[in-house]
Enzyme design. Sequence first.
Site, PDB file in Angstrom:
ATOM      1  N   GLY A 149       7.444   6.901  -2.788  1.00  0.00           N
ATOM      2  CA  GLY A 149       7.104   5.916  -3.768  1.00  0.00           C
ATOM      3  C   GLY A 149       5.929   6.055  -4.927  1.00  0.00           C
ATOM      4  O   GLY A 149       5.429   7.342  -4.835  1.00  0.00           O
ATOM      5  N   CYS A 150       5.414   5.219  -5.472  1.00  0.00           N
ATOM      6  CA  CYS A 150       4.502   5.522  -6.517  1.00  0.00           C
ATOM      7  C   CYS A 150       3.197   5.662  -5.948  1.00  0.00           C
ATOM      8  O   CYS A 150       2.594   6.655  -6.044  1.00  0.00           O
ATOM      9  CB  CYS A 150       4.462   4.334  -7.406  1.00  0.00           C
ATOM     10  SG  CYS A 150       4.726   2.534  -6.482  1.00  0.00           S
ATOM     11  N   TYR A 151       2.704   4.706  -5.217  1.00  0.00           N
ATOM     12  CA  TYR A 151       1.247   4.949  -4.504  1.00  0.00           C
ATOM     13  C   TYR A 151       1.207   6.166  -3.475  1.00  0.00           C
ATOM     14  O   TYR A 151       0.054   6.802  -3.726  1.00  0.00           O
ATOM     15  CB  TYR A 151       0.810   3.622  -3.816  1.00  0.00           C
ATOM     16  CG  TYR A 151       0.776   2.470  -4.397  1.00  0.00           C
ATOM     17  CD1 TYR A 151      -0.111   2.132  -5.402  1.00  0.00           C
ATOM     18  CD2 TYR A 151       1.329   1.227  -4.127  1.00  0.00           C
ATOM     19  CE1 TYR A 151      -0.474   1.021  -6.096  1.00  0.00           C
ATOM     20  CE2 TYR A 151       1.074   0.006  -4.745  1.00  0.00           C
ATOM     21  CZ  TYR A 151       0.176   0.028  -5.831  1.00  0.00           C
ATOM     22  OH  TYR A 151       0.144  -1.367  -6.584  1.00  0.00           O
ATOM     23  N   THR A 153       2.722   8.681  -4.034  1.00  0.00           N
ATOM     24  CA  THR A 153       2.972   9.996  -4.795  1.00  0.00           C
ATOM     25  C   THR A 153       1.471  10.190  -5.497  1.00  0.00           C
ATOM     26  O   THR A 153       0.610  11.258  -5.303  1.00  0.00           O
ATOM     27  CB  THR A 153       3.594  10.130  -5.835  1.00  0.00           C
ATOM     28  OG1 THR A 153       5.077   9.911  -5.123  1.00  0.00           O
ATOM     29  CG2 THR A 153       3.689  11.208  -6.645  1.00  0.00           C
ATOM     30  N   ALA A 154       0.793   9.106  -5.976  1.00  0.00           N
ATOM     31  CA  ALA A 154      -0.396   9.138  -6.815  1.00  0.00           C
ATOM     32  C   ALA A 154      -1.679   9.463  -5.955  1.00  0.00           C
ATOM     33  O   ALA A 154      -2.520  10.294  -6.470  1.00  0.00           O
ATOM     34  CB  ALA A 154      -0.589   7.935  -7.519  1.00  0.00           C
TER      35      ALA A 154
END
Length: 346
Positions: A149-151, A153-154
Amino acid sequence: MDKIKAGVVGATGYAGAELCRLIIGHPEAELSAISSVSFEGKALSEVYPAYFHMCDMICGTQEQVVEQSDVIFAALPHGLSQELAAECMRAGKVFIDLGADFRLESEDEYLEWYGGGFTDKALHNEAVYGLPELFREQIKGKRLIANPGCYTTAVPLAIAPALEAGFIQPEGIIADCKSGVTGAGRKPTQGNHYPELNEGFTAYKVASHRHTPEMEQTLSKIAGQRLKLTFVPHLLPINRGILATCYAKLTPGATLEKIREAYEKRYSGEFFLRLLPEGQAANVKNVRCTNFCDISLFADPHTGTFVAVSAIDNMVKGAAGQAIQNMNLAFGIDETAGLRLIPPAF
């Protein structure tokens, strides 16, 4: 070569709709079938008028998606993908899960954070974690891919090279992150209701967000030892974007110059990772609607602290775009196919 037939289960959620948008523009894939429990029998363009005459495909059943597709993307809440994955494996399909069902390797952690178990442990052993810039060789040619997901990955992309090179201490890492409201999904809640969200800025699920063990799992592999981190997410009053500001203590002898060299070496040739010039800070505006991850690096000599900032679009690199990137790797085509999107300048 025939185009890859790509189907989307859960096509009317934000991530599912973004998948459809990206597949339509893919040079080597075509949208073969879509499904939605909430909008079965309706055209996707009825749910999202922006897709009018671009994607008027009717939402069918999950079974139709599996039957008519070479690759199935599941954009579903956690707990709903395991049986579907097993069905796709039996049918010889590629399955890419945008949910959390296959992300954690530990069943105990999955039970603790998601309240469920592994229905087929052998199937979980086949799954690979789809963060291409860190685990590319493991993803190539695989049929069951857990899309981060987003977090999740970042944060790893922001600090992996510094951690891998030993320039930061594995203890005491802090991930201070901000997300656009699409990360909460399409179903309205009190927290993403416009009067509550507009002109507000708040932390949520402080030190209790279920993405924590997933980030720790990735970073522990990079560090070669078990580590823990403090993760605090915040909700921004914007539609798209993740900004991850990560803090870690420098190890003796580490300098910003050495760290920057490690990032340049580790991410050399990575099309989607843009290491920004010294002094420039990553901004979610500059990655909007793209699969890019912008990274900026800083060091505070006063406190001996390393600061890495990454920016991604949570719906693209943090969801649908990364899923397309994983599809490209699974089918052995150009990894950037369908994803060479330029961010809008304003």
